[in-house]
Design an enzyme around this catalytic site. Sequence first.
Site, short mmCIF file in Angstrom:
data_model
loop_
_atom_site.label_atom_id
_atom_site.label_comp_id
_atom_site.label_asym_id
_atom_site.label_seq_id
_atom_site.Cartn_x
_atom_site.Cartn_y
_atom_site.Cartn_z
N GLN A 17 4.71 9.17 7.32
CA GLN A 17 3.82 10.00 6.54
C GLN A 17 4.26 11.47 6.74
O GLN A 17 4.21 12.27 5.63
CB GLN A 17 2.18 9.95 7.19
N LYS A 24 1.01 -1.12 -0.08
CA LYS A 24 0.06 -0.04 0.06
C LYS A 24 0.86 1.24 0.02
O LYS A 24 0.48 2.15 -0.67
CB LYS A 24 -0.96 -0.03 1.19
N ARG A 68 -7.70 -3.20 9.62
CA ARG A 68 -6.53 -4.33 10.10
C ARG A 68 -7.18 -4.71 11.59
O ARG A 68 -7.07 -5.87 11.96
CB ARG A 68 -5.32 -3.55 10.67
N ASP A 73 2.14 -1.19 11.80
CA ASP A 73 0.57 -1.66 11.63
C ASP A 73 0.27 -3.03 11.62
O ASP A 73 -0.76 -3.52 11.65
CB ASP A 73 0.52 -1.48 9.95
N GLY A 77 -5.01 8.10 5.80
CA GLY A 77 -4.10 8.91 6.21
C GLY A 77 -2.97 9.03 5.41
O GLY A 77 -2.45 10.21 5.12
N ARG A 125 2.67 6.01 -3.22
CA ARG A 125 4.00 6.82 -3.82
C ARG A 125 4.20 6.53 -5.18
O ARG A 125 4.65 7.80 -5.92
CB ARG A 125 5.12 6.43 -2.84
N ARG A 176 -6.15 1.89 18.13
CA ARG A 176 -5.79 0.48 17.73
C ARG A 176 -5.64 -0.15 19.36
O ARG A 176 -6.00 -1.41 19.25
CB ARG A 176 -4.93 0.02 16.77
N LYS A 194 -4.26 5.84 14.76
CA LYS A 194 -4.47 5.16 13.20
C LYS A 194 -5.76 5.39 12.87
O LYS A 194 -6.38 6.17 13.41
CB LYS A 194 -3.70 3.70 13.55
#
Length: 448
Positions: free
Chosen positions: A176, A28, A402, A326, A101, A33, A357, A353
Amino acid sequence: MSGHGDPIPMMSRKGGPLRGVAEVPGDKSISHRALILGALSVGETRITGLLEGQDVLDTAKAMRAFGAEVTRLAPGEWVVQGVGVGGFAEPADVIDCGNSGTGVRLIMGCMATSAISATFTGDASLRKRPMGRVTDPLALFGARAHGRAGGRLPMTVVGAADPVPVRYTVPMPSAQVKSAVLLAGLNAPGQTVVIEKEATRDHTERMLRGFGAELSVEETPEGRVITLQGQPELRGQAVAVPRDPSSAAFPVCAALLVPGSDILVPGVSQNPTRNGLFTTLVDMGADITFENPREEGGEPVADLRVRHSALKGIEVPAERAASMIDEYPVLAVVAACASGTTVMRGIKELRVKESDRIDAMARGLEACGVRVEEDQDTLIVHGLGPDGVPGGATCATHIDHRIAMSFLVLGLVSQQPIAVDDGSPIATSFPTFDGLMAGLGATIERRA
Ligand code: S3P
């Protein structure tokens, strides 16, 4: 609760061993990118293996709105005709980044040093997430942002007409934020310097170099110092996207937990800034072999052979957190089925996130009969051993892919089935999840 569409309740239950080959989708982070750098380049970028999850599709749409031509030729095969650094046009409408995000923060970065404005929004999850961590450094370039209270979306970013380069130390471990600053630095004159105290995923640095930017990285006592020479001419490239280690995590963990399993997950990125989960699983006693290691698309990859294993709880080194950030939700599930206690420290970033989480995993595990402890920065899971998790609960996914996939993996080994209230967000990162898991022999159902 779901993002844009109707919720999709799902359920998983115990069954036979998992066997076969699990071809997980493209990475991802690299997919976002590839589209963005393609749009910022002169000429054509050809992408193979692009993740066609909703997050990435939203970024493709955004790149079109900024003036790039983005075309899907075949499954996973895309072409971008870029507009060049500084060539973004002002979008005619609001940019909706959905659940992503990464999408919104990277795109804010790359438009912030052009004399254009754009208004960004997203789904109910993304509209809760903090954007100040990106708009603060973008302000140093001369950009301005106006959003809701607490730096929340919807938000308008007014790009700097006359940007200046910046030197910025990223205050939290965030690829990020680092990437947004580097992308903004592309259209500023002179050198933009980004310093990160802890290494985070380095795809932006690798790919910027691949597209022709002059970028150096120096390890210093201050941290990782990344220096980008502004206003390069980026040139379109061929990008082969490796398979996503964060998606591979789900079939890998499922195979470790379900007795008798033996699966192969080919072509998974083993980038050291991304592979912390696999190291942790091996530390817990996992039987994973890394076969046929090679380089593909500028990333180290390997085929993962995974067999069912008896696992024990461990203390996960906090300094490993960024390389598996993640993967903590699914690690918490593995920890629940291990013997002994697993301690996960240094993970407060999990609170911002797609959902909080730590809270989502703690509440869901408790509902399934697992004892947990938490504080702002820590999750501790008291494992019940193989066959020990009662299950029999419906877990809330909070518009978080997730969280949904993690509890569906737990349902494959818990005594009673486990349901999730909404599996629709799975399509953001792993649209083939249920078909792939069914192909291995797992029982995961959508409920009407
Ligand atoms: C990502 C960076 C990480 C990660 C996210 C993808 C990226 O976010 O959690 O899934 O592609 O740069 P943070 O930068 O918030 O840590």
